[in-house]
Design an enzyme around this catalytic site. Structure first.
Site, PDB file in Angstrom:
ATOM      1  N   ASP A  64       0.827  -1.222   0.000  1.00 50.83           N
ATOM      2  CA  ASP A  64       0.000   0.000   0.000  1.00 50.83           C
ATOM      3  C   ASP A  64       0.855   1.264   0.000  1.00 50.83           C
ATOM      4  OD1 ASP A  64       0.491  -1.101   2.625  1.00 50.83           O
ATOM      5  OD2 ASP A  64      -0.885   0.345   3.517  1.00 50.83           O
ATOM      6  N   HIS A 150       7.136  -2.396  13.347  1.00 53.51           N
ATOM      7  CA  HIS A 150       6.056  -2.867  12.465  1.00 53.51           C
ATOM      8  C   HIS A 150       6.258  -4.360  12.220  1.00 53.51           C
ATOM      9  CE1 HIS A 150       2.788  -2.192   9.719  1.00 53.51           C
ATOM     10  NE2 HIS A 150       3.464  -2.253   8.602  1.00 53.51           N
TER      11      HIS A 150
HETATM   12 ZN   LIG Z   1       2.766  -1.553   6.658  1.00 53.29          ZN
HETATM   13 ZN   LIG Z   2       0.364   0.680   5.594  1.00 49.31          ZN
END
Ligand SMILES: [Zn+2]
Ligand SMILES: [Zn+2]
Length: 295
Positions: A64, A150
């Site tokens: 994304d 993340h």
């Molecule tokens: Zn991500």
């Molecule tokens: Zn993202």
């Protein structure tokens, strides 16, 4: 320094919230942070066509955040760029861009031969891989990378922009609650932070399960946490972006964030801009002065 949210959405398709992307402008310099779906249209909408970008910075390699990279390379060339697009990304970016250009090699060569434009160099990219620390120095503007959390994505970063007018803008990138980011964002003029609205994410048979929702939530910052992050960072202004899900009740989210953060904040919208020196927020024809900062 001026920050514009170009795309405030997520991988879901939404007609008003495009994929993650942000623009930073200072003097004659313009830098793109991430390259989500629809970014080239939003750059034109912001008055800064992609062909004029000085640099593209990628926070991490989730699709994304970089899915429109080839479109950015092509359209920038069409907009008159005569030098390679300069891309700064984490480890793995060079392999990704090499693969992308290899995939389109025949098409690109055909276009170059057929369209007879003044330069073919503008239809290429130059990749610089960064690690934590300094990323790039541009006239009047420097950027450093902060490793965020993340996981399982190891190579994920936030960015600190510092301009020679003394202003600072910090981008969270994609991260769960991250003390290193909070330290880096201390006292920032603006903190641009992602937001996972967990109260709205429910299982849908055949589409998503609670286990899947929990997995995604675990590497993002929840809407119940992001106000605490801004308070701990003592951010002078908080702009929320990268909303998951992309459709939500702004008032309810605003109330949730305000429980933990008493400073000024904005529920970001595509093409919303914040000019740091004048503390002016704009969106379409709307215009707000944030006034003097709290102590
Ligand atoms: Zn991500
Ligand atoms: Zn993202």
């Amino acid at each position: 320094m001026k920050v514009t949210l170009l795309g405030t959405g997520c991988p879901q398709c939404h007609t008003k919230r495009y994929g993650p992307a942000n623009l930073v402008r200072h003097g004659s310099v313009s830098v793109l942070v991430d390259c989500g779906s629809g970014v080239t249209q939003r750059l034109v909408g912001a008055g800064s066509p992609g062909g004029k970008l000085d640099a593209v910075l990628l926070t991490h390699l989730h699709s994304d955040h970089l899915v429109d990279l080839y479109q950015l390379i092509v359209s920038g060339w069409h907009q008159g760029r005569t030098t390679p697009l300069r891309i700064y990304g984490p480890k793995g970016t060079r392999a990704y861009v090499d693969g992308l250009l290899a995939l389109w090699k025949d098409e690109r060569e055909l276009r170059i031969a057929h369209e007879q434009r003044p330069s073919s160099a503008g239809f290429t990219a130059e990749v610089m891989e960064y690690a934590e620390g300094p990323v790039v120095d541009l006239p009047g503007l420097s950027v450093t990378a902060v490793k965020v959390d993340h996981r399982p994505v190891e190579e994920a970063y936030g960015f600190v922009f510092r301009a020679d007018d003394g202003s600072t803008a910090v981008f969270s990138g994609d991260t769960r609650y991250c003390p290193a980011l909070i330290r880096a964002a201390r006292g920032a003029d603006v903190l641009i932070h992602e937001c996972f609205i967990h109260g709205l994410m429910k299982p849908v048979p055949g589409m998503r399960t609670q286990v899947g929702i929990d997995a995604v939530a675990s590497y993002h910052t929840l809407s119940a946490e992001v106000g605490k992050v801004a308070t701990e960072a003592e951010a002078r202004f908080l702009m929320l972006n990268h909303f998951v899900p992309a459709e939500f009740d702004r008032e309810a989210l605003s109330a949730e964030v305000a429980r933990d953060f008493t400073g000024p904040f904005a529920i970001g919208e595509d093409l919303m801009s914040y000019d740091i020196p004048t503390r002016t927020l704009t969106h379409g024809d709307a215009h707000w002065r944030l006034g003097e900062n709290r102590a």
